[in-house]
Design a protein around this motif. Sequence first.
Motif, PDB file in Angstrom:
ATOM      1  N   GLN A 161     -11.818 -24.594 -39.517  1.00 35.30           N
ATOM      2  CA  GLN A 161     -12.595 -23.960 -38.460  1.00 35.30           C
ATOM      3  C   GLN A 161     -12.066 -22.555 -38.184  1.00 35.30           C
ATOM      4  O   GLN A 161     -10.878 -22.382 -37.906  1.00 35.30           O
ATOM      5  N   ILE A 162     -12.966 -21.564 -38.236  1.00 34.84           N
ATOM      6  CA  ILE A 162     -12.539 -20.189 -37.973  1.00 34.84           C
ATOM      7  C   ILE A 162     -13.349 -19.601 -36.817  1.00 34.84           C
ATOM      8  O   ILE A 162     -14.452 -20.040 -36.505  1.00 34.84           O
ATOM      9  N   ASN A 163     -12.769 -18.593 -36.203  1.00 37.56           N
ATOM     10  CA  ASN A 163     -13.424 -17.862 -35.123  1.00 37.56           C
ATOM     11  C   ASN A 163     -14.611 -17.094 -35.695  1.00 37.56           C
ATOM     12  O   ASN A 163     -14.458 -16.238 -36.560  1.00 37.56           O
ATOM     13  N   ALA A 164     -15.823 -17.404 -35.198  1.00 38.52           N
ATOM     14  CA  ALA A 164     -17.036 -16.807 -35.749  1.00 38.52           C
ATOM     15  C   ALA A 164     -17.520 -15.590 -34.966  1.00 38.52           C
ATOM     16  O   ALA A 164     -18.587 -15.041 -35.259  1.00 38.52           O
ATOM     17  N   GLY A 165     -16.765 -15.154 -33.954  1.00 42.26           N
ATOM     18  CA  GLY A 165     -17.091 -13.917 -33.275  1.00 42.26           C
ATOM     19  C   GLY A 165     -18.218 -14.004 -32.266  1.00 42.26           C
ATOM     20  O   GLY A 165     -18.880 -13.003 -31.974  1.00 42.26           O
ATOM     21  N   CYS A 166     -18.433 -15.181 -31.688  1.00 44.26           N
ATOM     22  CA  CYS A 166     -19.430 -15.364 -30.630  1.00 44.26           C
ATOM     23  C   CYS A 166     -18.787 -16.226 -29.551  1.00 44.26           C
ATOM     24  O   CYS A 166     -18.283 -17.315 -29.847  1.00 44.26           O
ATOM     25  N   TYR A 167     -18.787 -15.739 -28.304  1.00 44.67           N
ATOM     26  CA  TYR A 167     -18.085 -16.420 -27.222  1.00 44.67           C
ATOM     27  C   TYR A 167     -18.978 -16.524 -25.990  1.00 44.67           C
ATOM     28  O   TYR A 167     -19.736 -15.595 -25.676  1.00 44.67           O
TER      29      TYR A 167
END
Length: 348
Positions: A161-167
Amino acid sequence: MVGGKGTRLRPLTVNTPKPMLPTAGHPFLTHLLARIKAAGITHVVLGTSFKAEVFEEYFGDGSEMGLEIEYVVEDQPLGTGGGIRNVYDKLRHDTAIVFNGDVLSGADLNSILDTHREKDADLTMHLVRVANPRAFGCVPTDEDGRVSEFLEKTEDPPTDQINAGCYVFKKELIEQIPAGRAVSVERETFPQLLEEGKRVFGHVDASYWRDMGTPSDFVRGSADLVRGIAYSPLLEGKTGESLVDASAGVRDGVLLLGGTVVGRGTEIGAGCRVDNTVIFDGVTIEPGAVIENSIISSGARIGANAHISGCIIGEGAQVGARCELNAGMRVFPGVVIPDSGIRFSSDQ
């Protein structure tokens, strides 16, 4: 957040911010805004910096897209967290969804918001599963989806799982980010939230995801949009092997393959083969040229029987007949290469 300089895409970004580069027939940011509108979100704040005026000149108040767009200019580099804090005064609602403006994503935005509400989260991160997480920061979660830590790039990642740049933030968290200085959400804000015991959750899926920051990713992302592999509301009913503007002139015997895009007023001569390539507006490609995996900027001219593979050709550049350009070459704006001026094979 659309303030970056896009240095990895130079010379395309010398005069144009990366989120405004033509991608599958539209400025890249337009695809994201269309997805935002389709999710029922209408108020958008653009955090700009480099070439900030370009965004407002193009989108105006957003009414043509059914949106209300406001702008906040970042006068000095503030990092990912500082940039988010910088738009705080424009936020109208208790929940704010933050996007990295150079990520092409197929995530269901309403599903991410649903996760945020269902978990009563302070912060919800979109996490995407990838085949090779070693190149990215990893974000492990527990069985309930709660984020346990943030890991830098590692050779032995414990999760895919990686940070997809949407929060999705509770607005009050954004106010707590220090104002007026550079802050990294990845290295400072997010770890601090975990230390404070905030409810930080991941929305995990395997949706389409691509960082458009490199030439190869930019070309692939544009092609995936054209072919319908990546979804955009702007291209419904228009996907296929190529996307050609109605004003372009494509002569007999031309092959356009692999999600190639041909911009306004571009002329392509007979017998050319163009594969997996983005061609901007007003380009002239003379007969017999072969181009693949490349980006041809506005106003460029490609000579007859030239071969171009994996290259960027800058605005107004001229590549002479029978030239051979390969392996990541970047021709800067206005440069003129004479006929047969660059070749990798012997001239016969």
